[in-house]
Write an enzyme that holds these catalytic residues in place. Structure first.
Site, short mmCIF file in Angstrom:
data_model
loop_
_atom_site.label_atom_id
_atom_site.label_comp_id
_atom_site.label_asym_id
_atom_site.label_seq_id
_atom_site.Cartn_x
_atom_site.Cartn_y
_atom_site.Cartn_z
N PHE A 128 0.82 -1.22 0.00
CA PHE A 128 0.00 0.00 0.00
C PHE A 128 0.85 1.27 0.00
O PHE A 128 0.56 2.23 0.70
CB PHE A 128 -0.98 0.02 1.18
N HIS A 129 1.89 1.28 -0.84
CA HIS A 129 2.79 2.44 -0.93
C HIS A 129 2.91 2.96 -2.36
O HIS A 129 4.01 3.23 -2.84
CB HIS A 129 4.19 2.07 -0.42
N PRO A 130 1.81 3.12 -3.11
CA PRO A 130 1.95 3.57 -4.50
C PRO A 130 2.47 5.00 -4.58
O PRO A 130 2.08 5.86 -3.80
CB PRO A 130 0.53 3.46 -5.05
#
Length: 501
Positions: A440-442
């Site tokens: 969840f680090h785009p």
């Protein structure tokens, strides 16, 4: 139409910082628009309850389809609530290693190296017990290691030391490699989001208006100038003008979507949806990067103590190859079985996960249609570059080596996943393809630069459009070697100084 000096699109981490900082000047008016709710679900404040937030309305619940050789969907969480990702994430607060930011400068982001950002990192935080030359001592966020520490995670750190990993004193600071206790956004046993630390203390300012439940549908453009936004609240269309600037802080997925809906993006993609091209910027929606992770899970030999913190309060930052000049691998220690839906696994246990921190695999965010209500098409292309596969397999092997070290013997019953059958590189590759998840680090879909495929200049101004800036994770030229939320805070702090009159 109402008018403001500044209109901020997106009340996530960056938007909360910008709204608080820009409204410090009583002579300017600020409007902050957030598509989600004003308050998180009740579980939002409870650190170990964060996994439940991924199934709540506070998550946009984007899905990346057709990922890895298994062609399976992978969820990509992003916050839809005041505070954004900081209100639903796992509360890990760490800077990437300084090498990540110095790479930005080499890629054309002048003024965005680690030393350039350090004052803004420090401005965000109060970090007692750390080096005051490196860490902030009077910022809005109070950050620090977990208290009390979970004993199974303490054993994981001891096990990592037993296999030769150096112990880091401040793994969150950006200068060290090794394993250690990371800082968390947890204060007095409760989550501290950007909304908690920055926005709510100043909500009473007369020059600040915050509107939630507001879906921004398009930017208002007059020629090559952005003059405001159009948004909907409860089905009613509303317009807000900006006499100064519009700042888009809708995140790595939401920001390129809004630009493209407004005619700013790759011309061919816009034409395909019948959208008139205002600025042909080929980089909008491209350069998508994220951290993929896979995991080794153990059945416990004794009950793992109930989590008091965020589950993942210890981690390591390592080099997958000693010949590298930068760390590219994170090892994350988790006090629950952190599994993918496709993986199964035990109901109790602990996890040692591996994440590719500097992926070569890049993807895209594209429009599904010209309807603002439709979710965009997210395609990170996880593990599509064989170099990322090699790093992931190395990480899983290191995780297993740590898991079998003597310090974990009192906790270890057996390896549940991937299990004894995955004893070759081919078997580990199949396991990673089948179970890999997004961390969840785009980042990166509107990157800083001066070349033809960049989207914003080093002062975060959108190329070819005046009155419009971007300040969120989408401007990162490349992903940092750490959890990204601390960097977004620093980007927003620097953006506020660039924008403030």
């Amino acid at each position: 139409m109402s008018h403001y000096d500044f209109v901020i699109v997106g009340g996530g981490t960056a938007g909360c910082v910008l709204a608080a900082r820009l409204s410090e000047n009583p002579q300017v008016s600020v409007l902050l628009l957030e598509a989600g709710a004003a308050q998180s679900p009740p579980a939002g404040a409870i650190p170990p309850a964060w996994p439940a937030l991924l199934q709540s309305p506070a998550n946009w619940a984007d899905v990346a389809v057709g990922q890895t050789r298994e062609h399976r969907p992978v969820g990509v969480a992003r916050g839809r609530v005041l505070g954004g990702g900081s209100a639903i994430n796992a509360m890990v607060f760490m800077r990437g290693h300084r090498s990540s930011y110095d790479r930005w400068v080499k890629d054309g982001a002048d003024g965005w190296g680690f030393d350039d950002l350090l004052p803004f990192f420090r401005r965000t935080e109060t970090a007692p017990g750390h080096d005051p030359a490196l860490r902030g001592m009077d910022g809005p966020l109070t950050v620090g290691p977990a208290t009390p520490a979970n004993p199974v995670l303490a054993a994981c750190l001891d096990a990592a030391a037993e296999i030769g990993c150096p112990r880091a004193r401040d793994i969150s600071g950006g200068l060290e490699e090794g394993v250690g206790w990371t800082d968390l956004n947890v204060v007095a046993g409760r989550r501290q989001s950007a909304a908690d630390a920055y926005l709510r203390p100043v909500m009473g300012r007369a020059n600040l208006r915050v509107v939630t439940g507001a879906l921004v549908r398009r930017l208002l453009l007059r020629g090559q100038r952005c003059t405001g936004v159009e948004f909907s609240v409860d089905g009613e269309l509303v317009r807000a003008g900006a006499s100064g600037e519009v700042v888009v802080s809708a995140g790595t997925i939401g920001t390129p979507k809004l630009l493209m809906l407004s005619g700013i993006g790759p011309a061919d993609d816009l034409h395909a949806h019948g959208i008139e091209v205002v600025a042909d910027l080929s980089g909008v929606g491209h350069n998508l990067q994220d951290h993929p992770y896979a995991f080794v899970i153990y059945r416990p030999a004794q009950p793992v103590p109930a989590a008091a913190n965020n589950h993942g309060e210890a981690l390591g930052l390592l080099r997958s190859d000693p010949d590298l000049d930068h760390p590219d691998l994170q090892i994350l220690f988790v006090d629950i079985p952190l599994t993918a839906p496709s993986a199964g696994g035990p109901e109790s246990g602990y996890t040692i996960a591996a994440s590719v921190m500097q992926p070569f695999s890049h993807g895209t965010v594209k429009l599904a249609s010209s309807d603002p209500e439709d979710a965009p098409v997210v395609d990170p292309r996880y593990l599509s570059d064989p170099r990322d596969v090699a790093v992931m397999l190395t990480g899983l092997k290191i995780a297993r080596e740590i898991g079998q070290a003597p310090a974990l013997a009192p906790w270890r019953a057996a390896e549940a996943l991937p299990g004894p059958g995955a004893d070759t590189d081919a078997a580990l590759r199949h396991y990673a393809d089948r179970t890999m998840e997004s961390y969840f680090h785009p980042v990166g879909t509107c990157r800083i630069g001066t070349d033809a495929t960049s989207v914003v200049d080093p002062e975060l101004r959108v190329h070819d459009i005046s009155g419009l800036r971007i300040a969120d994770a989408s401007v990162m030229p490349s992903i940092v070697s750490g959890n990204t939320n601390a960097t977004v805070y620093a980007i927003a702090e620097r953006a506020a100084t660039l924008i403030a009159p």
